[in-house]
Design an enzyme around this catalytic site. Structure first.
Site, mmCIF file in Angstrom:
data_model
loop_
_atom_site.group_PDB
_atom_site.id
_atom_site.type_symbol
_atom_site.label_atom_id
_atom_site.label_comp_id
_atom_site.label_asym_id
_atom_site.label_seq_id
_atom_site.Cartn_x
_atom_site.Cartn_y
_atom_site.Cartn_z
ATOM 1 N N THR A 54 12.026 9.144 -2.153
ATOM 2 C CA THR A 54 10.823 8.505 -1.598
ATOM 3 C C THR A 54 10.786 8.833 -0.103
ATOM 4 O OG1 THR A 54 11.816 6.430 -0.872
ATOM 5 C CG2 THR A 54 11.197 6.570 -3.192
ATOM 6 N N CYS A 55 9.737 8.369 0.571
ATOM 7 C CA CYS A 55 9.653 8.698 2.001
ATOM 8 C C CYS A 55 10.753 8.010 2.810
ATOM 9 C CB CYS A 55 8.273 8.371 2.544
ATOM 10 S SG CYS A 55 7.767 6.694 2.204
ATOM 11 N N GLU A 118 8.730 -5.485 -1.020
ATOM 12 C CA GLU A 118 7.591 -4.656 -1.462
ATOM 13 C C GLU A 118 7.855 -4.152 -2.884
ATOM 14 O OE1 GLU A 118 7.486 -1.143 -1.746
ATOM 15 O OE2 GLU A 118 9.467 -0.594 -1.002
ATOM 16 N N GLU A 196 -7.978 4.019 12.041
ATOM 17 C CA GLU A 196 -7.125 4.124 10.852
ATOM 18 C C GLU A 196 -6.864 2.754 10.206
ATOM 19 O OE1 GLU A 196 -3.380 6.009 11.604
ATOM 20 O OE2 GLU A 196 -2.766 5.708 9.515
#
Lengths: 349, 286
Positions: A54-55, A118, A196
């Site tokens: 994953t990142c 999360e 953003e």
């Protein structure tokens, strides 16, 4: 015959100890991660393996015939990624057996994530597991380990407040919108500016049912492009004030040097919609909305600081639940360890 | 058949009040523990309380041979009963979170509170409505409308709490479990319309009786009832015209309900001070 459970391991790097620039050097694309998984599985002495990429983390889970195989894997990875082994050793961690079990349980629950609690990591882990299982890289031990880790994650989430409260600006805004409007499917959203954070907030609202999104920006092309991405429409920046009364949620993230919505504009708009509440989200710095609008009946104004405060308090509350969740996971890890040991003994006999 | 039940009406009312109180306490403990109570449990407790209260009202009704609305005690029991009945209609249909909790609280307060003053269960002659079905229908509808206004005031309280939380940027505790302000405001509007229609119908039926029996209706009772009706009608008109909305609407409906409940005591006193119109014996004091 060796005891296979004496060589269950996890080797990896994560955001905890590895800076972003170093993580970039270790990062794999998904095809590269699958290729590494196949190579490891083909490696002598590796019975089962799974690569989680994953990142924020790169982890290799495996079952080897002896624990020294971890060194070989380390070398193999560094050679493949063309990174010095010293660099990898500086940042990498490895856990064996019961510790490895506890680690995977904590990862799947989100205890080890940057944003504690999360749930995205659980999805990523499930995806990695499905791919590894389909590629026949996992066997009895890792299959059981991951399936049990998903159950343990569910138990820890439901029995503690580890996932309670939103911790991103966009999701906090969505939660507040739900407290104002209930279902968001009938709420009309106006996004002012193409910042953003504003875009992410609009996307979060869209993901929770708000379909009717309009975008207005000083540069009409930018508004049009963003509106297209969000599946909405673009409004000329000169016209948005006249149409304000038609919108339930207004997200402001322009680069204007002063306020673009003052008390009189909002008051005028609310006179035409006295029964319907208006949720104003000011994400701009300097602020786009005059704080005095807060006093208007049925208007709810939240700025970046308000949303950040809520997100941070939720994060603090989640962190306070870490120990409780860890205790639950310890029990699950221990039970799983005993089950795996029992199976191994039965297999031997 | 009711005579065979080994429970007095008063015991049934007490048990019902205890169950409502228990339901409220159950919800409160869950909220203090920062958990949402299981809706099914709250619903089951309210059903239990409601059935026992229905039994109590039936026993009382069988004894007086009329709808039990002859004193403050009975009126309060009937309002609590109507309130819970309305919750069963509104709750599952609109899934308003915490409405069961608030309903249990108010029902417990009404049903148990009237036990505090024994004089409120004052005896009165049987056949208080003189066997006139119109006046009985009037009374039942009027008290049912009070049930509607009771649940309206609960919804208004929930609205004010949620709005306060949103304005003051509070997001923990009770606030996160309450329904949205828009849902609550819409529900308040619907309940106001329903309550005004029911109360108006009640007054129409009552007027049929009143036209021929001026002397049997105490002036104070008539005035108080008409004032309450006018109050709700004014709020209704202003709401339809969008001149009294959201916060002010919520405050107005709460104040009106408090006034409506407060008017019951002087209305009852006024009726008690009127000369008895029948020669029937008084119902035995409990």
């Amino acid at each position: 015959m060796s005891d296979v459970l004496q060589s269950l391991f996890v080797l990896g790097t994560s955001h905890h100890a590895t800076p972003l620039d170093v993580r970039e050097r270790f990062a794999l694309t998904q095809p590269q991660a699958l290729e590494l998984q196949q190579r490891l599985h083909a490696h002598e002495g590796i019975r089962e393996c799974l690569v989680l990429n994953t990142c924020n983390r790169l982890e290799i889970y495996g079952l080897a015939d002896r624990i020294e195989r971890v060194d070989e894997i380390r070398e193999l990875f560094c050679e493949k990624q063309n990174v010095p082994i010293e660099l990898f050793q500086q940042y990498a961690y490895s856990h064996n057996n019961l510790e490895a079990l506890q680690h995977v349980l904590e990862v799947s629950t989100g205890l080890d994530s940057q944003m504690v609690g999360e749930t995205e990591i659980l999805g990523q882990l499930k995806q990695a597991y499905t791919k590894a299982r389909d590629a026949k890289c996992t066997g009895n031990v890792l299959n059981r380990l991951f399936e049990k880790s998903f159950q343990a994650a569910k138990a820890a989430r439901s029995q503690t407040g580890i996932t309670r409260g939103q911790i991103s600006i966009g999701n906090v805004a969505v939660d507040l919108a739900s407290r104002i409007f209930g279902q968001l499917s009938k709420s009309r959203v106006l996004l002012l500016g193409s910042g953003e954070v504003g875009e992410k907030t609009a996307q979060a609202l869209k993901s929770r049912g708000a379909d009717d999104i309009a975008v207005s920006s000083r540069t009409f092309e930018n508004a049009h492009k963003l509106a297209h991405e969000l599946g909405g429409s673009a409004i000329d920046f000169e016209d948005f004030k006249a149409q304000l009364e038609h919108f339930d949620i207004v997200i402001c993230s322009t680069a204007a040097p002063g306020t673009i919505l003052d008390r009189s504009i909002i008051a005028q708009s609310m006179k035409r919609r006295p029964e319907r509440p208006c949720f104003l989200i000011d994400l701009a710095l300097p602020r786009d909305i005059d704080p005095a609008v807060e006093d208007i009946e049925n208007v709810y104004l939240y700025n970046l600081d308000d949303l950040s405060t809520i997100a941070n308090e939720n994060l603090t509350a989640r962190k306070a639940e870490i120990d409780n969740a860890r205790e639950i996971l310890k029990k699950h890890a221990w039970n799983l360890w005993l089950q795996l040991r029992r199976r191994e003994l039965m297999r031997r006999s | 058949m009711l005579n065979e039940i080994a429970m007095t009406d008063k015991n049934a009312f007490a048990v019902a009040a205890a169950i409502y109180g228990g339901a409220f306490a159950f919800g409160l403990v869950a909220l203090l523990m920062r958990r949402v109570y299981p809706r099914a449990v709250m619903f089951a407790l309210l059903v239990g309380g409601f059935l026992i209260q229905t039994l109590g009202l039936n026993l009382r009704g069988a004894e007086i041979k009329a709808c039990p609305l002859g004193n403050i005690f009975e009126v309060a029991q009937f309002i609590a009963w109507s309130l819970v009945l309305l919750f069963f209609i509104i709750g599952p249909a609109f899934r308003l979170r915490l409405l069961g909790f608030f309903t249990a609280g108010l029902a417990a307060l009404l049903a148990a509170g009237v036990f505090a003053v024994p004089a409120w269960d004052r005896a009165y002659p049987p056949g208080i409505f003189g066997g006139n079905p119109w006046i009985e229908l009037h009374a039942a509808l009027a008290i049912f409308s009070y049930g509607v206004f009771a649940i309206l005031s609960l919804v208004s309280i929930m609205f004010l709490i949620q709005q306060h939380g949103l304005k003051k940027k509070q997001f923990k505790g009770l606030y996160q479990y309450l329904p949205s302000v828009q849902q609550l405001d819409l529900m308040a509007k619907r309940l106001l319309i329903t309550g005004v229609i029911v109360l108006s119908a009640s007054l129409i039926f009552g007027s049929i009786f009143w036209v021929n029996n001026h002397e049997l209706v105490p002036v104070f009772k008539l005035t108080a009832t008409c004032l309450i009706w006018l109050g709700y009608l004014t709020v209704f008109v202003l709401r339809i015209q969008k001149k009294l909305v959201t916060r002010r609407h919520a405050i107005a409906t709460i104040i009106l309900f408090v006034l409506a409940i407060a008017s019951l005591w002087p209305v009852q006193s006024a009726r008690d001070s009127e000369p008895q119109t029948t020669g029937a014996p008084l119902r035995v004091e409990r």
